[in-house]
Motif scaffolding. Structure first.
Motif, PDB file in Angstrom:
ATOM      1  N   LYS A 223      -1.852  -2.323   6.698  1.00  0.00           N
ATOM      2  CA  LYS A 223      -2.423  -1.034   7.107  1.00  0.00           C
ATOM      3  C   LYS A 223      -2.844  -1.128   8.572  1.00  0.00           C
ATOM      4  CE  LYS A 223      -5.084  -1.262   3.449  1.00  0.00           C
ATOM      5  NZ  LYS A 223      -5.954  -1.055   2.274  1.00  0.00           N
TER       6      LYS A 223
ATOM      7  N   MET B   2     -16.332  -5.549  -3.062  1.00  0.00           N
ATOM      8  CA  MET B   2     -15.098  -5.816  -3.790  1.00  0.00           C
ATOM      9  C   MET B   2     -15.013  -7.313  -4.005  1.00  0.00           C
ATOM     10  SD  MET B   2     -12.324  -3.179  -2.450  1.00  0.00           S
ATOM     11  CE  MET B   2     -11.284  -3.713  -3.779  1.00  0.00           C
TER      12      MET B   2
ATOM     13  N   ASN C 245      -5.396  -6.626  -6.785  1.00  0.00           N
ATOM     14  CA  ASN C 245      -4.185  -6.759  -5.967  1.00  0.00           C
ATOM     15  C   ASN C 245      -4.347  -7.932  -5.001  1.00  0.00           C
ATOM     16  OD1 ASN C 245      -3.676  -4.317  -7.200  1.00  0.00           O
ATOM     17  ND2 ASN C 245      -4.363  -3.113  -5.459  1.00  0.00           N
TER      18      ASN C 245
ATOM     19  N   GLU D 200     -12.308  -9.607  -4.306  1.00  0.00           N
ATOM     20  CA  GLU D 200     -10.846  -9.649  -4.168  1.00  0.00           C
ATOM     21  C   GLU D 200     -10.383 -10.917  -3.463  1.00  0.00           C
ATOM     22  OE1 GLU D 200      -9.386  -6.257  -1.985  1.00  0.00           O
ATOM     23  OE2 GLU D 200     -11.038  -6.298  -0.570  1.00  0.00           O
TER      24      GLU D 200
ATOM     25  N   CYS E  76     -10.808  -2.106  -9.746  1.00  0.00           N
ATOM     26  CA  CYS E  76     -10.139  -0.985  -9.080  1.00  0.00           C
ATOM     27  C   CYS E  76      -8.739  -1.357  -8.590  1.00  0.00           C
ATOM     28  CB  CYS E  76     -10.984  -0.443  -7.935  1.00  0.00           C
ATOM     29  SG  CYS E  76     -11.231  -1.649  -6.631  1.00  0.00           S
ATOM     30  N   GLY E  77      -8.320  -2.615  -8.814  1.00  0.00           N
ATOM     31  CA  GLY E  77      -6.950  -2.993  -8.457  1.00  0.00           C
ATOM     32  C   GLY E  77      -5.977  -2.370  -9.452  1.00  0.00           C
TER      33      GLY E  77
ATOM     34  N   HIS F 111       0.814  -1.216   0.000  1.00  0.00           N
ATOM     35  CA  HIS F 111       0.000   0.000   0.000  1.00  0.00           C
ATOM     36  C   HIS F 111       0.849   1.269   0.000  1.00  0.00           C
ATOM     37  CE1 HIS F 111      -3.277  -2.786   0.904  1.00  0.00           C
ATOM     38  NE2 HIS F 111      -3.937  -1.938   0.139  1.00  0.00           N
TER      39      HIS F 111
ATOM     40  N   ARG G 221     -10.188   4.889  -0.703  1.00  0.00           N
ATOM     41  CA  ARG G 221      -9.666   4.013   0.352  1.00  0.00           C
ATOM     42  C   ARG G 221      -9.824   4.740   1.697  1.00  0.00           C
ATOM     43  NH1 ARG G 221      -5.726   2.376  -3.870  1.00  0.00           N
ATOM     44  NH2 ARG G 221      -5.643   0.104  -3.886  1.00  0.00           N
TER      45      ARG G 221
ATOM     46  N   LEU H  67     -12.705   4.150  -6.204  1.00  0.00           N
ATOM     47  CA  LEU H  67     -12.247   3.563  -4.933  1.00  0.00           C
ATOM     48  C   LEU H  67     -11.706   4.680  -4.052  1.00  0.00           C
ATOM     49  CD1 LEU H  67     -11.243   1.301  -2.979  1.00  0.00           C
ATOM     50  CD2 LEU H  67      -9.218   1.066  -4.401  1.00  0.00           C
TER      51      LEU H  67
ATOM     52  N   GLY I  25     -10.890  -6.246  -7.015  1.00  0.00           N
ATOM     53  CA  GLY I  25      -9.623  -5.815  -6.409  1.00  0.00           C
ATOM     54  C   GLY I  25      -8.545  -6.788  -6.825  1.00  0.00           C
TER      55      GLY I  25
ATOM     56  N   ARG J  44     -15.080   3.064  -0.092  1.00  0.00           N
ATOM     57  CA  ARG J  44     -14.895   1.712   0.429  1.00  0.00           C
ATOM     58  C   ARG J  44     -14.771   1.813   1.947  1.00  0.00           C
ATOM     59  NH1 ARG J  44      -9.654  -1.774  -0.920  1.00  0.00           N
ATOM     60  NH2 ARG J  44      -8.587  -0.234   0.333  1.00  0.00           N
TER      61      ARG J  44
END
Ligand code: PEP
Ligand code: MG
Length: 538
Positions: free
Chosen positions: A337, A425, A450, A427, A498-499, A188, A293, A291, A448, A329
């Motif tokens: 994070k 999402m 990622n 993901e 959105c990744g 991130h 965050r 997105l 997502g 989101r």
């Protein structure tokens, strides 16, 4: 001149002086002293300097983002004067006869632990503050005599490691580039650098003695020059000019439609973490925010953001976007994070751990506060909400129950809100595989890539050693994306990505063939993606 090759995290060239950033001097040296009065005086001087720094910080923050945000430094200033804290330090200096930085470091640990163990949430949150002021004091005490580089001019930030909470707290106008030793291209902190359009490199053998020296970061080819010679400087300045010219060329696409040659329209949105990013998104002509965050609001602070603080941020972004869609989101804390004040336990496998919606459905107070803030902001623009890390239909149903409860609360309180789109999402492989069922529950999917790549390929996105295995072009990932688009459409959902893969220009055509409706990318990638879409002969 020294030349180092690392990995490119975020492109473009930066030229400037280095500011070496260390989180914490990990090893605080314990020294026996002979003159305790002189040592106490050193401490008092450091405290005076810290007082001045805090005042200056408060002034700046008040000026730039308002009084409420500056209040935290007021708390720091007060805590620094605390009689018990100071008595503890004095005792260590005068009785144990140890150096001031060690005494401050120990006091920081002692009082942070004490606060962290308290029942009252307010006091528990002060643990991070006491650590913060102790770090500030230790920083001042240990930097005495070091080359004094004040951070008045924009600089290249060089650090052994940077976590997202540190990156977001830096004044972006003062950061020319990031260079780190640790960190992965998919982390991130790296995504943040790309979002902020700041050149960045990782896997660099960083050295403290570079502090203050001139350097060039070539974010595109992964090279760092320290003390560059004149020909290199001139060559890189030429490249810099070329890059700027190419960026200028792309500006022509502003105001143009994001449409393929045969008329298929794609919604081209941007990923943001705060209001400043929203300004960048608008500047780059993004058609919405795909997105937001929101967790970065949590990471910028030393305690949970209040409903009012969140509402103000969401409202500011919604208003700024003037009716263009803003997909918020909900908090995706966890893994890399981390917000200390949440007191989450250390985990063996944090990426597969207690994070995102799992925390929210568990700690409903936090979740409901955020949902209230989002719904309250909905009347100031076109807001939508989406939820991260979904793995089951039950989770989505529980989320919907929470939403209904929050809406009922707002109705009771006669607070206006709009009926907004809800999405999830996709993901995790689980979500992709049951996307047919999930599509019946929500209005949209946002893929997502990622995390979808990380979980599908069993490759930790944080681990730089595994980067060669982190292949979002892997047929398994692409198949899950295709499956999600098909299932979403069959169930009446629109589907976006959105990744980071959304900005991969080599896949733009394939995504359009799959039927993707929206692509959401970091603001600097909006125009390159528009160009790629416009070149697709479909
Ligand atoms: C993703 O996982 O692709 C995503 C967009 O979310 P984040 O990168 O914030 O985990
Ligand atoms: Mg994710």
């Amino acid at each position: 001149m020294e030349r180092y090759r690392g990995k490119s995290v975020s492109p473009n060239i930066a030229i400037g002086r280095i500011w070496f950033y260390e989180k914490e001097k990990c090893q605080i040296e314990k020294r026996a002293i002979s003159d305790s009065a002189a040592e106490w005086k050193r401490y008092e001087d450091a405290r005076n300097t810290a007082r001045d720094q805090l005042k200056e910080l408060m002034r700046k923050i008040e000026e730039e983002v308002g009084e409420t945000n500056a209040a935290i430094f007021d708390v720091h200033a007060l805590l620094m004067e605390d009689a018990d804290y100071n008595a503890y330090i004095r005792r260590m200096i005068e009785v144990q006869m140890v150096n001031a930085e060690y005494a401050v470091h120990e006091a920081g640990i002692h009082f942070a632990e004490m606060f962290a163990a308290m029942d009252d949430e307010y006091f528990r949150a002060r643990a991070a503050d006491i650590r913060d002021i102790s770090q500030r004091l230790v920083g001042i005490l240990t930097d005495e005599g070091a080359e004094n580089v004040s951070w008045d001019e924009p600089m290249i930030v060089v650090a052994p490691d940077l976590v997202p909470s540190e990156t977001v707290q830096m004044d972006r106008a003062k950061v020319l580039a990031f260079v780190t030793e640790k960190g992965s291209v998919n982390s991130h902190a790296a995504i943040l650098a790309r979002t902020m359009n700041i050149p960045a490199l990782t896997s660099m053998p960083v050295k403290r003695e570079w502090n203050g020296r001139l350097a060039i970061v070539d974010g595109s080819s992964g090279i760092l020059y320290v003390d560059p010679d004149l020909p290199t400087l001139e060559r890189m300045r030429r490249y810099e000019k070329k890059e700027k010219k190419a960026a200028l060329e792309l500006q022509k696409l502003k105001g143009q439609e994001t449409v393929t040659q045969y008329g298929k329209k794609i919604r081209l949105y941007a990923n943001i973490g705060n209001v400043t990013d929203a300004e960048d998104a608008l500047f780059q002509d993004a058609e919405g925010i795909g997105l937001f965050r929101s967790e970065f609001l949590y990471l910028e602070k030393n305690s949970l953001p209040t409903e009012k603080e969140q509402f103000e941020s969401y409202r500011a972004v919604a208003e700024k976007m003037k009716g263009k869609k803003v997909i918020i989101r909900t908090m995706d804390i966890g893994a890399d994070k981390q917000a200390d004040y949440l007191g989450l336990e250390k985990e063996e496998n944090p990426a597969m751990g207690y994070r995102a919606i799992r925390i929210c459905l568990d700690q409903q107070e936090i979740f409901r506060t955020q949902l209230r803030a989002i719904y309250r902001a909905s009347v100031y623009g076109t807001v939508a909400v989406m939820f991260p890390m979904i793995i089951s239909v039950e989770e989505v149903r529980e989320i919907k129950r929470q939403i209904e409860a929050v809406k009922e609360e707002l109705r009771q309180e006669q607070i206006p809100f709009e009926e907004i789109e809800t999405g999830i999402m996709i993901e995790t492989p689980a979500a992709a595989l049951i996307s047919d069922e999930l599509a019946r529950e929500v209005d949209f999917f946002s893929i997502g890539t990622n995390d979808l790549s990380q979980y599908t390929l069993a490759v930790d996105r944080q681990n730089p050693q595994l980067e060669r295995f982190f292949d979002p072009h892997h047929p398994a990932v692409l198949r899950l994306i295709r499956m999600t688009v098909e299932n979403g459409h069959r169930g009446g959902c629109w589907v976006g990505i959105c990744g980071e893969l959304a900005a991969d220009l080599t896949l733009t055509e394939e995504f359009i063939r799959m039927g993707i409706d929206e692509l959401s990318v970091s603001p600097p990638m909006v125009l390159p993606v528009r160009e790629a879409v416009r070149n697709v002969a479909l």
